[in-house]
Motif scaffolding. Structure first.
Motif, PDB file in Angstrom:
ATOM      1  N   ARG A   1       0.872  -1.323  -0.019  1.00 46.53           N
ATOM      2  CA  ARG A   1      -0.228   0.006   0.088  1.00 46.53           C
ATOM      3  C   ARG A   1       0.914   1.261   0.072  1.00 46.53           C
ATOM      4  NH1 ARG A   1      -2.667  -2.661   4.265  1.00 46.53           N
ATOM      5  NH2 ARG A   1      -1.623  -1.329   5.591  1.00 46.53           N
ATOM      6  N   ARG A   2       1.790   1.258   1.015  1.00 38.73           N
ATOM      7  CA  ARG A   2       2.756   2.404   1.108  1.00 38.73           C
ATOM      8  C   ARG A   2       3.382   2.646  -0.284  1.00 38.73           C
ATOM      9  NH1 ARG A   2       2.815   0.476   5.947  1.00 38.73           N
ATOM     10  NH2 ARG A   2       4.625  -0.705   5.615  1.00 38.73           N
ATOM     11  N   PHE A   3       4.047   1.539  -0.935  1.00 41.59           N
ATOM     12  CA  PHE A   3       4.569   1.588  -2.219  1.00 41.59           C
ATOM     13  C   PHE A   3       3.617   2.427  -3.341  1.00 41.59           C
ATOM     14  CE2 PHE A   3       4.930  -0.083  -6.430  1.00 41.59           C
ATOM     15  CZ  PHE A   3       6.110   0.053  -6.898  1.00 41.59           C
ATOM     16  N   ARG A   4       2.593   1.877  -3.307  1.00 40.78           N
ATOM     17  CA  ARG A   4       1.384   2.532  -4.308  1.00 40.78           C
ATOM     18  C   ARG A   4       1.228   3.954  -3.949  1.00 40.78           C
ATOM     19  NH1 ARG A   4      -3.089  -1.977  -5.815  1.00 40.78           N
ATOM     20  NH2 ARG A   4      -1.871  -3.791  -6.474  1.00 40.78           N
ATOM     21  N   ILE A   5       1.145   4.182  -2.764  1.00 38.91           N
ATOM     22  CA  ILE A   5       1.078   5.715  -2.284  1.00 38.91           C
ATOM     23  C   ILE A   5       1.962   6.432  -2.975  1.00 38.91           C
ATOM     24  CG2 ILE A   5       0.989   7.501  -0.537  1.00 38.91           C
ATOM     25  CD1 ILE A   5      -0.908   5.197   0.940  1.00 38.91           C
ATOM     26  N   LEU A   6       3.295   6.084  -2.409  1.00 40.75           N
ATOM     27  CA  LEU A   6       4.656   6.919  -2.969  1.00 40.75           C
ATOM     28  C   LEU A   6       4.398   6.862  -4.556  1.00 40.75           C
ATOM     29  CD1 LEU A   6       7.208   5.558  -0.274  1.00 40.75           C
ATOM     30  CD2 LEU A   6       6.097   8.052  -0.413  1.00 40.75           C
ATOM     31  N   PHE A   7       4.448   5.613  -5.211  1.00 37.02           N
ATOM     32  CA  PHE A   7       4.357   5.810  -6.442  1.00 37.02           C
ATOM     33  C   PHE A   7       3.620   6.599  -7.180  1.00 37.02           C
ATOM     34  CE2 PHE A   7       3.795   4.099 -10.860  1.00 37.02           C
ATOM     35  CZ  PHE A   7       5.094   4.113 -11.122  1.00 37.02           C
ATOM     36  N   ALA A   8       2.169   6.628  -6.669  1.00 40.03           N
ATOM     37  CA  ALA A   8       1.180   7.498  -7.102  1.00 40.03           C
ATOM     38  C   ALA A   8       1.637   9.012  -7.037  1.00 40.03           C
ATOM     39  CB  ALA A   8      -0.129   7.148  -6.636  1.00 40.03           C
ATOM     40  N   LEU A   9       2.023   9.357  -5.763  1.00 42.12           N
ATOM     41  CA  LEU A   9       2.511  10.631  -5.633  1.00 42.12           C
ATOM     42  C   LEU A   9       3.711  10.987  -6.293  1.00 42.12           C
ATOM     43  CD1 LEU A   9       1.861  10.929  -1.669  1.00 42.12           C
ATOM     44  CD2 LEU A   9       0.813  12.192  -3.531  1.00 42.12           C
ATOM     45  N   CYS A  10       4.435   9.927  -6.798  1.00 39.89           N
ATOM     46  CA  CYS A  10       5.813  10.305  -7.757  1.00 39.89           C
ATOM     47  C   CYS A  10       5.165  10.853  -9.018  1.00 39.89           C
ATOM     48  CB  CYS A  10       6.514   9.184  -7.852  1.00 39.89           C
ATOM     49  SG  CYS A  10       8.560   9.564  -7.397  1.00 39.89           S
ATOM     50  N   VAL A  11       4.150   9.897  -9.485  1.00 38.79           N
ATOM     51  CA  VAL A  11       3.549  10.197 -10.915  1.00 38.79           C
ATOM     52  C   VAL A  11       2.860  11.756 -10.971  1.00 38.79           C
ATOM     53  CG1 VAL A  11       2.219   9.406 -12.550  1.00 38.79           C
ATOM     54  CG2 VAL A  11       3.487   7.857 -11.350  1.00 38.79           C
ATOM     55  N   ARG A  12       1.970  11.687 -10.022  1.00 35.29           N
ATOM     56  CA  ARG A  12       1.287  13.075  -9.769  1.00 35.29           C
ATOM     57  C   ARG A  12       1.816  13.827  -8.949  1.00 35.29           C
ATOM     58  NH1 ARG A  12      -4.702  11.192 -10.745  1.00 35.29           N
ATOM     59  NH2 ARG A  12      -4.527  10.095 -12.632  1.00 35.29           N
ATOM     60  N   ALA A  13       2.122  14.989  -8.875  1.00 44.63           N
ATOM     61  CA  ALA A  13       2.638  16.094  -8.159  1.00 44.63           C
ATOM     62  C   ALA A  13       1.780  16.101  -6.766  1.00 44.63           C
ATOM     63  CB  ALA A  13       2.523  17.465  -8.727  1.00 44.63           C
ATOM     64  N   GLU A  14       0.601  16.300  -6.732  1.00 41.18           N
ATOM     65  CA  GLU A  14      -0.163  16.175  -5.724  1.00 41.18           C
ATOM     66  C   GLU A  14      -1.562  15.592  -5.645  1.00 41.18           C
ATOM     67  OE1 GLU A  14      -0.385  20.048  -3.158  1.00 41.18           O
ATOM     68  OE2 GLU A  14      -2.044  20.144  -4.409  1.00 41.18           O
ATOM     69  N   LEU A  15      -1.991  14.791  -4.773  1.00 37.61           N
ATOM     70  CA  LEU A  15      -3.382  14.083  -4.682  1.00 37.61           C
ATOM     71  C   LEU A  15      -3.942  14.254  -3.411  1.00 37.61           C
ATOM     72  CD1 LEU A  15      -1.940  10.687  -5.947  1.00 37.61           C
ATOM     73  CD2 LEU A  15      -3.208  12.182  -7.355  1.00 37.61           C
ATOM     74  N   SER A  16      -5.469  14.182  -3.534  1.00 34.55           N
ATOM     75  CA  SER A  16      -6.173  14.367  -2.594  1.00 34.55           C
ATOM     76  C   SER A  16      -6.468  13.037  -1.974  1.00 34.55           C
ATOM     77  CB  SER A  16      -7.761  14.872  -2.874  1.00 34.55           C
ATOM     78  OG  SER A  16      -8.347  13.878  -3.566  1.00 34.55           O
ATOM     79  N   PHE A  17      -6.832  13.059  -0.518  1.00 33.00           N
ATOM     80  CA  PHE A  17      -7.042  11.716   0.060  1.00 33.00           C
ATOM     81  C   PHE A  17      -7.917  10.785  -0.617  1.00 33.00           C
ATOM     82  CE2 PHE A  17      -9.599   8.976   2.975  1.00 33.00           C
ATOM     83  CZ  PHE A  17      -8.439   8.254   3.704  1.00 33.00           C
ATOM     84  N   LYS A  18      -9.018  11.355  -1.217  1.00 33.35           N
ATOM     85  CA  LYS A  18      -9.898  10.554  -1.977  1.00 33.35           C
ATOM     86  C   LYS A  18      -9.262   9.921  -3.150  1.00 33.35           C
ATOM     87  CE  LYS A  18     -14.656  10.902  -4.272  1.00 33.35           C
ATOM     88  NZ  LYS A  18     -15.478  11.597  -4.754  1.00 33.35           N
ATOM     89  N   ALA A  19      -8.455  10.617  -3.948  1.00 35.12           N
ATOM     90  CA  ALA A  19      -7.988  10.405  -5.028  1.00 35.12           C
ATOM     91  C   ALA A  19      -6.927   9.134  -4.837  1.00 35.12           C
ATOM     92  CB  ALA A  19      -7.308  11.479  -5.812  1.00 35.12           C
ATOM     93  N   ILE A  20      -6.288   9.285  -3.672  1.00 37.65           N
ATOM     94  CA  ILE A  20      -5.210   8.108  -3.368  1.00 37.65           C
ATOM     95  C   ILE A  20      -6.136   6.749  -2.990  1.00 37.65           C
ATOM     96  CG2 ILE A  20      -3.681   7.450  -1.622  1.00 37.65           C
ATOM     97  CD1 ILE A  20      -2.751  10.401  -1.214  1.00 37.65           C
ATOM     98  N   VAL A  21      -7.177   6.995  -2.423  1.00 35.77           N
ATOM     99  CA  VAL A  21      -7.952   5.759  -2.084  1.00 35.77           C
ATOM    100  C   VAL A  21      -8.286   5.193  -3.464  1.00 35.77           C
ATOM    101  CG1 VAL A  21     -10.338   4.866  -1.182  1.00 35.77           C
ATOM    102  CG2 VAL A  21      -8.654   6.576   0.386  1.00 35.77           C
ATOM    103  N   GLU A  22      -9.043   5.944  -4.101  1.00 32.26           N
ATOM    104  CA  GLU A  22      -9.216   5.526  -5.379  1.00 32.26           C
ATOM    105  C   GLU A  22      -8.356   4.722  -6.383  1.00 32.26           C
ATOM    106  OE1 GLU A  22     -11.562   8.930  -7.254  1.00 32.26           O
ATOM    107  OE2 GLU A  22     -13.135   8.542  -5.949  1.00 32.26           O
ATOM    108  N   LEU A  23      -7.231   5.563  -6.348  1.00 29.07           N
ATOM    109  CA  LEU A  23      -5.894   4.822  -7.165  1.00 29.07           C
ATOM    110  C   LEU A  23      -5.453   3.919  -6.587  1.00 29.07           C
ATOM    111  CD1 LEU A  23      -4.019   8.211  -8.014  1.00 29.07           C
ATOM    112  CD2 LEU A  23      -5.080   6.694  -9.672  1.00 29.07           C
ATOM    113  N   THR A  24      -5.426   3.584  -5.374  1.00 29.57           N
ATOM    114  CA  THR A  24      -4.764   2.481  -4.775  1.00 29.57           C
ATOM    115  C   THR A  24      -5.742   1.290  -4.540  1.00 29.57           C
ATOM    116  OG1 THR A  24      -5.107   2.977  -2.606  1.00 29.57           O
ATOM    117  CG2 THR A  24      -3.133   3.817  -3.537  1.00 29.57           C
ATOM    118  N   GLY A  25      -6.943   1.513  -4.555  1.00 29.90           N
ATOM    119  CA  GLY A  25      -8.037   0.480  -4.298  1.00 29.90           C
ATOM    120  C   GLY A  25      -8.012  -0.084  -2.958  1.00 29.90           C
ATOM    121  N   TYR A  26      -7.512   0.490  -2.012  1.00 26.29           N
ATOM    122  CA  TYR A  26      -7.408  -0.133  -0.616  1.00 26.29           C
ATOM    123  C   TYR A  26      -8.446   0.911   0.089  1.00 26.29           C
ATOM    124  CZ  TYR A  26      -3.338  -2.580  -1.678  1.00 26.29           C
ATOM    125  OH  TYR A  26      -2.366  -3.325  -2.196  1.00 26.29           O
TER     126      TYR A  26
END
Length: 140
Positions: free
Chosen positions: A52-77
């Protein structure tokens, strides 16, 4: 004479087999060292939740900034699991949380990865690459 020749051939075969076994043992030991060397500490202390933490960090690396809701949706957790991971990542200085209010008065929190987070993510990915390289070299 023939017995002597057979013994020499057998000894040579045994030496070849011993060398192959030795190489296999060394290969396994190298693999075990590599696996032990892979550290999840850079992305959050332990292996539990590390994906999960890897997916969060990777998503934030790809996108400059994400909301909590976007992180939940992108990671699927679940929101609960992501909330705990975000807190841990922020505590370790791997991400930054920015809290602000929208014009509607709703509070919004967005997250971005820090330089330390990028460095730790890169180190983690380098370790994974080392494992892949090992398997390719060993024909696995």
């Amino acid at each position: 004479m023939k017995k002597m020749k057979n013994r020499i051939v057998l000894a040579a075969s045994l030496m070849t087999l011993a060398a192959a076994i030795g190489a296999a043992i060394e290969s396994v030991q190298n693999f075990e060292r590599i696996v032990r060397a892979i550290s999840f500490k850079g992305i959050g202390d332990d292996t539990k939740g590390s994906e999960r933490r890897f997916r969060i960090l990777f998503a934030l690396c790809v996108r400059a900034e994400l909301s909590f809701k976007a992180i939940v949706e992108l990671t699927g957790y679940s929101a609960g699991a992501i909330s705990q991971d975000l807190a841990r990542l922020e505590e370790k200085g791997l991400i930054r949380a920015s809290r602000h209010f929208l014009p509607t008065g709703t509070r919004r929190t967005t997250y971005s990865i820090t330089e330390k987070g990028k460095k730790n993510l890169k180190e983690y990915l380098d370790q994974i690459a080392m494992c892949i390289e090992f398997f390719e070299k060993e024909g696995g």
